[in-house]
Design a protein around this motif. Structure first.
Motif, PDB file in Angstrom:
ATOM      1  N   UNK A  93     -12.816  -9.376   6.186  1.00 52.31           N
ATOM      2  CA  UNK A  93     -13.568  -8.485   5.300  1.00 52.31           C
ATOM      3  C   UNK A  93     -12.928  -7.097   5.246  1.00 52.31           C
ATOM      4  N   UNK A  94     -12.571  -6.552   6.397  1.00 51.45           N
ATOM      5  CA  UNK A  94     -11.989  -5.208   6.437  1.00 51.45           C
ATOM      6  C   UNK A  94     -10.641  -5.168   5.744  1.00 51.45           C
ATOM      7  N   UNK A  95      -9.825  -6.193   5.963  1.00 54.37           N
ATOM      8  CA  UNK A  95      -8.522  -6.252   5.287  1.00 54.37           C
ATOM      9  C   UNK A  95      -8.701  -6.354   3.781  1.00 54.37           C
ATOM     10  N   UNK A  96      -9.675  -7.160   3.335  1.00 50.65           N
ATOM     11  CA  UNK A  96      -9.956  -7.241   1.898  1.00 50.65           C
ATOM     12  C   UNK A  96     -10.224  -5.852   1.320  1.00 50.65           C
ATOM     13  N   UNK A  97     -11.065  -5.084   2.001  1.00 46.25           N
ATOM     14  CA  UNK A  97     -11.429  -3.754   1.500  1.00 46.25           C
ATOM     15  C   UNK A  97     -10.232  -2.805   1.525  1.00 46.25           C
ATOM     16  N   UNK A  98      -9.447  -2.852   2.585  1.00 52.48           N
ATOM     17  CA  UNK A  98      -8.278  -1.970   2.662  1.00 52.48           C
ATOM     18  C   UNK A  98      -7.305  -2.252   1.520  1.00 52.48           C
ATOM     19  N   UNK A  99      -7.034  -3.518   1.265  1.00 47.51           N
ATOM     20  CA  UNK A  99      -6.062  -3.850   0.220  1.00 47.51           C
ATOM     21  C   UNK A  99      -6.646  -3.619  -1.170  1.00 47.51           C
ATOM     22  N   UNK A 100      -7.956  -3.781  -1.329  1.00 47.10           N
ATOM     23  CA  UNK A 100      -8.596  -3.390  -2.583  1.00 47.10           C
ATOM     24  C   UNK A 100      -8.494  -1.878  -2.787  1.00 47.10           C
ATOM     25  N   UNK A 101      -8.747  -1.128  -1.719  1.00 48.81           N
ATOM     26  CA  UNK A 101      -8.694   0.334  -1.815  1.00 48.81           C
ATOM     27  C   UNK A 101      -7.310   0.805  -2.240  1.00 48.81           C
ATOM     28  N   UNK A 102      -6.278   0.208  -1.669  1.00 45.08           N
ATOM     29  CA  UNK A 102      -4.906   0.591  -2.025  1.00 45.08           C
ATOM     30  C   UNK A 102      -4.652   0.375  -3.512  1.00 45.08           C
ATOM     31  N   UNK A 103      -5.240  -0.689  -4.064  1.00 46.21           N
ATOM     32  CA  UNK A 103      -5.059  -0.977  -5.486  1.00 46.21           C
ATOM     33  C   UNK A 103      -5.846  -0.021  -6.385  1.00 46.21           C
ATOM     34  N   UNK A 104      -7.060   0.343  -5.966  1.00 46.67           N
ATOM     35  CA  UNK A 104      -7.965   1.096  -6.833  1.00 46.67           C
ATOM     36  C   UNK A 104      -7.795   2.612  -6.699  1.00 46.67           C
ATOM     37  N   UNK A 105      -7.429   3.075  -5.518  1.00 49.13           N
ATOM     38  CA  UNK A 105      -7.374   4.520  -5.272  1.00 49.13           C
ATOM     39  C   UNK A 105      -6.496   5.293  -6.261  1.00 49.13           C
ATOM     40  N   UNK A 106      -5.352   4.782  -6.714  1.00 46.69           N
ATOM     41  CA  UNK A 106      -4.541   5.560  -7.663  1.00 46.69           C
ATOM     42  C   UNK A 106      -5.295   5.927  -8.948  1.00 46.69           C
ATOM     43  N   UNK A 107      -6.332   5.154  -9.274  1.00 44.99           N
ATOM     44  CA  UNK A 107      -7.106   5.456 -10.485  1.00 44.99           C
ATOM     45  C   UNK A 107      -8.015   6.670 -10.284  1.00 44.99           C
ATOM     46  N   UNK A 108      -8.263   7.064  -9.031  1.00 43.52           N
ATOM     47  CA  UNK A 108      -9.182   8.161  -8.712  1.00 43.52           C
ATOM     48  C   UNK A 108      -8.484   9.173  -7.801  1.00 43.52           C
ATOM     49  N   UNK A 109      -7.619  10.003  -8.364  1.00 46.90           N
ATOM     50  CA  UNK A 109      -6.826  10.925  -7.546  1.00 46.90           C
ATOM     51  C   UNK A 109      -7.652  11.970  -6.809  1.00 46.90           C
ATOM     52  N   UNK A 110      -8.907  12.208  -7.228  1.00 45.19           N
ATOM     53  CA  UNK A 110      -9.746  13.175  -6.533  1.00 45.19           C
ATOM     54  C   UNK A 110     -10.387  12.609  -5.265  1.00 45.19           C
TER      55      UNK A 110
END
Length: 339
Positions: A172-189
């Motif tokens: 579960x934690x790895x899923x969230x980390x790798x999702x975060x890496x994908x999504x974070x560039x869309x929200x630079x703030x």
């Protein structure tokens, strides 16, 4: 004279209505003594193995039989499988204790289908990209603690709802980390470092909240403290240890922002969060967490439903709905090649 071979054990997921079960070992995960409308006693139980769970009932039960069954643990069962509302249900005819050491209980616990060490390596690779030195040192204090790491890799992410299997917390934690890496560039703030640290630690307290030696149950610590508060305590303890070692104060704003992600990640007071998400990072982690949990529960409900003829699963209490199973965009099978 040779003894007859014991019948092959049938996994829970393969049991079907009409089958008999003779002296087979199951993991008892839940038991309740209940009363019928006519006043007689019956036992409602849940059995499990690595393949899934099975609801069971013993009619005309007694307090003594109920007391002879462990709160959670291994039990030998005689009975038959019937269909109840389209799903298999065990009707128990008799129970028998399993001698200590006779069977390894961990063989009955569900576990992740992925490689634990490979997932742990991927998790650490993501965490190494944290740039803030204080957060990186704090995360290192957890990752480099062998006892914590082994517990984190083994623990389930929940007792029943999502990722309720050995290695579930890591998956579960790895899923969230790798999702975060994908999504974070869309929200630079949104702070990437705070999100990654918060994702890693949001459920870290599950390692103390849940026992997983013979079944998945809450520890005394889990009942009295809970994983949210436990993780917040650990964060402050390890930050204090880093301060003592380095002689440098851990930035209070960073510590508070990280702690807030942990105590707000359930999103609502009624779901156990002491605070509602009040930072962009806390909102980000909450919704990623909810996404992964909900989709995992839906997939489990679909894959665990034996009624292939229905487009819907039975009611899923944790989701508050049935789940629509039909894949409306599945590609049709290619036509058979001509002879």
């Amino acid at each position: 004279m040779n003894q007859p071979a014991a019948p092959a054990r049938r996994p829970v997921a393969e049991l079907r209505a009409g089958e008999r079960v003779d002296d087979q070992v199951f993991l008892l995960t839940q038991k309740d003594l209940r009363t019928t409308t006519t006043g007689s006693l019956y036992i409602h139980a849940v059995f499990a193995d690595q393949s899934g769970q099975l609801v069971a009932r013993m009619w005309n039960a007694s307090q003594s039989v109920y007391d002879s069954m462990p709160e959670s643990g291994l039990l030998r069962i005689r009975g038959r499988v019937e269909s109840y509302k389209g799903r298999p249900q065990m009707i128990i005819d008799g129970v028998r204790a399993v001698a200590p050491g006779e069977v390894d209980p961990t063989e009955f616990l569900p576990r992740t289908r992925f490689d634990i060490d490979e997932m742990w390596s991927r998790l650490k690779a993501v965490l190494r990209t944290i740039e803030n030195p204080d957060l990186l040192a704090l995360i290192g204090a957890f990752v480099n603690d062998p006892a914590f790491a082994e517990s984190f890799k083994r623990s389930p992410a929940a007792r029943t709802n999502h990722h309720a299997f050995l290695g579930g917390l890591l998956e579960h934690t790895l899923n969230l980390l790798e999702l975060a890496v994908l999504v974070l560039p869309r929200y630079p703030d949104v702070s990437r470092d705070l999100v990654l640290a918060g994702v890693f630690l949001h459920d870290a307290g599950k390692t103390a909240e849940l026992a997983c030696d013979t079944s998945f149950n809450y520890t005394n610590e889990g009942q009295l403290v809970g994983h949210i508060v436990q993780a917040a305590i650990w964060i402050h303890q390890r930050a204090a240890a880093l301060e003592a070692k380095s002689g440098k104060a851990f930035p209070r704003d960073v510590l508070n922002a990280l702690t807030h992600i942990i105590i707000a990640h359930h999103g609502q007071y009624e779901f156990g969060s002491p605070k509602l998400p009040a930072t962009r990072e806390a909102v980000f982690v909450h919704y990623l967490d909810n996404l992964d949990a909900k989709l995992t529960m839906m997939s489990a409900a679909i894959s665990g439903d034996p009624d292939a003829a229905s487009d819907w699963t039975p009611w899923v209490q944790a989701l508050g709905t049935k789940v629509f199973k039909k894949d409306v965009l599945r590609a049709p099978a290619p036509p058979a090649a001509p002879d």
